[in-house]
Design a protein around this motif. Sequence first.
Motif: not given
Length: 308
Positions: A231-240, A289-296
């Motif tokens: 979960i935190p890794i995916i958050t970082n990846m999408i925000m990246t 929109f990257a933030n939106l994808f993080v939540d999804i």
Amino acid sequence: MLTYLTRRVLLLIPVMIGVSLITFFLLYFVPGDVATTIVGDRASDEAIEKVRAELGLDDPFHQRYISYMSNAIRGDLGKSYINHRRVADEIKRRFPVTIKLASLSFLITVVVGTTVGIISAVKQNTLLDRFVRSITLIGVSTPVIFFGLLMMYIFGVWLKILPVSGIGNGSFKYFILPSTVLGLNSAVFNARLTRSCMLEVIRQDYIRTARSKGLSERVVIYKHALRNAMIPIITNMIMTIGLLLVGSALTEIVFSLPGIGSYTMQAVFARDIPVVMGCFLFQAFIFVFANLFVDIAYAIVNPRIKFN
């Protein structure tokens, strides 16, 4: 889920308005005269005043802002003060370069950063782990400009195996150095985060239970530990992804790439307000929109998270 997405998309509206308002405010009150920048310091006062009148620079702040935003909503981001080209057309022309750079950089970030982080966590406190932590610390502390110039000297000047600037005919080899510089810069953060998340998970009781059942270390690490640390890794990846798309300006400048980042920086130095506004709005749109994808992605990876 549809209700959640609708609510989140509607929340993007005040965010975009806030970004546009702050950006326009800063550009409006920044010292200097745009008209003087356009016509030159030696121009007559009459010529400067004529340019100011043509561009509406004498209008009040609220009038200029409302006029700009009403056009922006219709897709018209205005024309550059310097070359008179449509900002939307320039963004459309330059964005593929930024996408290509960001995509290759993201691939390097994910593959190198995640792999190194997992190995460092599994081999905790070994010589390999200490080496990895030292390298990542150096990587975090090294400015992109210095790293870029170093790579240009080694592979472009000394070894002469890779081009160091421009995009040529769009060949892949022109993006190897800039994407490596940008990707490795992000990979060190991803590696450190992955290591921390993995270390937290592999100390849990269910990991010891999985090992006690006789499962192979490979299954324990990749099926049980990594999945719960994602979960935190995916958050970082999408925000990246968002950061690579909007934060590649220095890399594009160093390697002379005609992308969105270099276009924005050039406009900032020239006080080309329509270009700066257009680029900032476009980049803000990508980032929110990257933030939106993080939540999804949260709910997809962890079913316990609901779309509330």
